[in-house]
Scaffold this motif. Sequence first.
Motif, PDB file in Angstrom:
ATOM      1  N   GLU A 174      49.391  11.115   7.465  1.00 42.00           N
ATOM      2  CA  GLU A 174      50.597  10.781   6.721  1.00 42.00           C
ATOM      3  C   GLU A 174      51.357  12.045   6.324  1.00 42.00           C
ATOM      4  OE1 GLU A 174      48.773   6.865   4.424  1.00 42.00           O
ATOM      5  OE2 GLU A 174      48.513   8.861   3.568  1.00 42.00           O
ATOM      6  N   TYR A 175      52.665  11.899   6.169  1.00 42.09           N
ATOM      7  CA  TYR A 175      53.505  12.973   5.644  1.00 42.09           C
ATOM      8  C   TYR A 175      54.595  12.356   4.802  1.00 42.09           C
ATOM      9  CZ  TYR A 175      57.144  11.673   8.989  1.00 42.09           C
ATOM     10  OH  TYR A 175      58.117  10.986   9.674  1.00 42.09           O
ATOM     11  N   ALA A 176      55.186  13.163   3.923  1.00 43.04           N
ATOM     12  CA  ALA A 176      56.279  12.690   3.069  1.00 43.04           C
ATOM     13  C   ALA A 176      57.145  13.889   2.709  1.00 43.04           C
ATOM     14  CB  ALA A 176      55.748  12.019   1.806  1.00 43.04           C
ATOM     15  N   VAL A 177      58.471  13.659   2.649  1.00 44.88           N
ATOM     16  CA  VAL A 177      59.441  14.714   2.364  1.00 44.88           C
ATOM     17  C   VAL A 177      60.509  14.139   1.442  1.00 44.88           C
ATOM     18  CG1 VAL A 177      61.127  16.312   3.354  1.00 44.88           C
ATOM     19  CG2 VAL A 177      59.034  15.804   4.606  1.00 44.88           C
ATOM     20  N   THR A 178      61.026  14.953   0.541  1.00 46.77           N
ATOM     21  CA  THR A 178      62.124  14.540  -0.322  1.00 46.77           C
ATOM     22  C   THR A 178      63.151  15.672  -0.416  1.00 46.77           C
ATOM     23  OG1 THR A 178      62.654  13.511  -2.442  1.00 46.77           O
ATOM     24  CG2 THR A 178      61.169  15.405  -2.493  1.00 46.77           C
ATOM     25  N   GLY A 179      64.248  15.418  -1.135  1.00 47.45           N
ATOM     26  CA  GLY A 179      65.281  16.436  -1.316  1.00 47.45           C
ATOM     27  C   GLY A 179      66.147  16.675  -0.102  1.00 47.45           C
ATOM     28  N   LEU A 180      66.169  15.753   0.843  1.00 46.47           N
ATOM     29  CA  LEU A 180      66.951  15.936   2.066  1.00 46.47           C
ATOM     30  C   LEU A 180      68.400  15.501   1.845  1.00 46.47           C
ATOM     31  CD1 LEU A 180      64.374  14.490   4.606  1.00 46.47           C
ATOM     32  CD2 LEU A 180      64.860  16.900   4.168  1.00 46.47           C
ATOM     33  N   PRO A 181      69.346  16.113   2.543  1.00 44.88           N
ATOM     34  CA  PRO A 181      70.753  15.710   2.406  1.00 44.88           C
ATOM     35  C   PRO A 181      70.996  14.369   3.090  1.00 44.88           C
ATOM     36  CG  PRO A 181      70.550  17.373   4.103  1.00 44.88           C
ATOM     37  CD  PRO A 181      69.184  17.249   3.480  1.00 44.88           C
ATOM     38  N   GLU A 182      72.023  13.680   2.650  1.00 41.41           N
ATOM     39  CA  GLU A 182      72.394  12.429   3.294  1.00 41.41           C
ATOM     40  C   GLU A 182      73.014  12.713   4.666  1.00 41.41           C
ATOM     41  OE1 GLU A 182      74.702   9.753   0.971  1.00 41.41           O
ATOM     42  OE2 GLU A 182      73.702  10.270  -0.908  1.00 41.41           O
ATOM     43  N   GLY A 183      72.860  11.761   5.564  1.00 38.26           N
ATOM     44  CA  GLY A 183      73.389  11.913   6.908  1.00 38.26           C
ATOM     45  C   GLY A 183      72.275  11.886   7.940  1.00 38.26           C
ATOM     46  N   TYR A 184      72.618  12.248   9.160  1.00 38.65           N
ATOM     47  CA  TYR A 184      71.643  12.216  10.246  1.00 38.65           C
ATOM     48  C   TYR A 184      70.751  13.459  10.209  1.00 38.65           C
ATOM     49  CZ  TYR A 184      73.917   8.221  12.441  1.00 38.65           C
ATOM     50  OH  TYR A 184      74.407   6.970  12.693  1.00 38.65           O
ATOM     51  N   ILE A 185      69.475  13.226  10.481  1.00 39.13           N
ATOM     52  CA  ILE A 185      68.503  14.320  10.588  1.00 39.13           C
ATOM     53  C   ILE A 185      67.656  14.076  11.834  1.00 39.13           C
ATOM     54  CG2 ILE A 185      68.348  14.763   8.103  1.00 39.13           C
ATOM     55  CD1 ILE A 185      65.643  13.191   8.247  1.00 39.13           C
ATOM     56  N   SER A 186      66.994  15.135  12.292  1.00 34.87           N
ATOM     57  CA  SER A 186      66.062  15.039  13.408  1.00 34.87           C
ATOM     58  C   SER A 186      64.670  15.380  12.902  1.00 34.87           C
ATOM     59  CB  SER A 186      66.457  15.989  14.539  1.00 34.87           C
ATOM     60  OG  SER A 186      67.712  15.629  15.080  1.00 34.87           O
TER      61      SER A 186
END
Length: 239
Positions: A174-186
């Motif tokens: 498992e992995y988890a990430v936060t604090g990402l900007p809105e919009g498309y990501i890869s």
Amino acid sequence: MAPFVKHFLPLAGLGLYIVLSVPSSGLVPVELLPRFFQVLHAVMPLGNAVDGLRGVLYFDNADVLKPVLVLCAWIAAGMTLLALDAWRHHRMAARQGAEDELEDVPEPPVEDPSMEAPVPTALPVHPHHFGELLPMLEGVVRDGEQQPVRHAAVTVMDTSGRQLVRTATNARGEYAVTGLPEGYISVVVSYPGRNPLVHQKLLQSGVAVRSDFTLHDRRNGTTRTAARPLDLESARHGS
């Protein structure tokens, strides 16, 4: 009772507090009840509550000590169940924390979101507690046999190819990430000896996005690729 009987709570509550309590409550003289319900009347909370209220309202507090003691015993039993449930959750959290200590994912810094812009941050994967950061992107990495892949590299990039954050999967893949900007990501996932994969996701405010991966063995992946009609046509022209 709820954490212990789980989905049987309606059945247990109905049986204990309706089917058994109401007939033994003492709304009719206890002496007229069947012997079974007379015994229940002495220990059930509803019957003792009726006796206690009758003594307070009609008999100048006479014979209320016994009902009060029984009700206190029920309260103590309820508090004991709550304490056992809290202890069980604490033990499970400690066990999971010991597993996550072996991972390379650092604890997120404590920041005031009203003062600073969110920073892409890897999160340890565990049940969410009040006050902790919520993941914006999470998922599981498995192999071709649907077994979790530990320490698979997970890299999140924006549309320009700039790396936003890099983390690794835990023992359960498992992995988890936060604090990402809105919009498309890869989201790029790689592991030695396996074909890397890329998923493109659209992040929106307040919506958690899930991206699961299945990494196949590099040799198997090459075999499947060679069998595609487009590649066979290219090989024919090349020869």
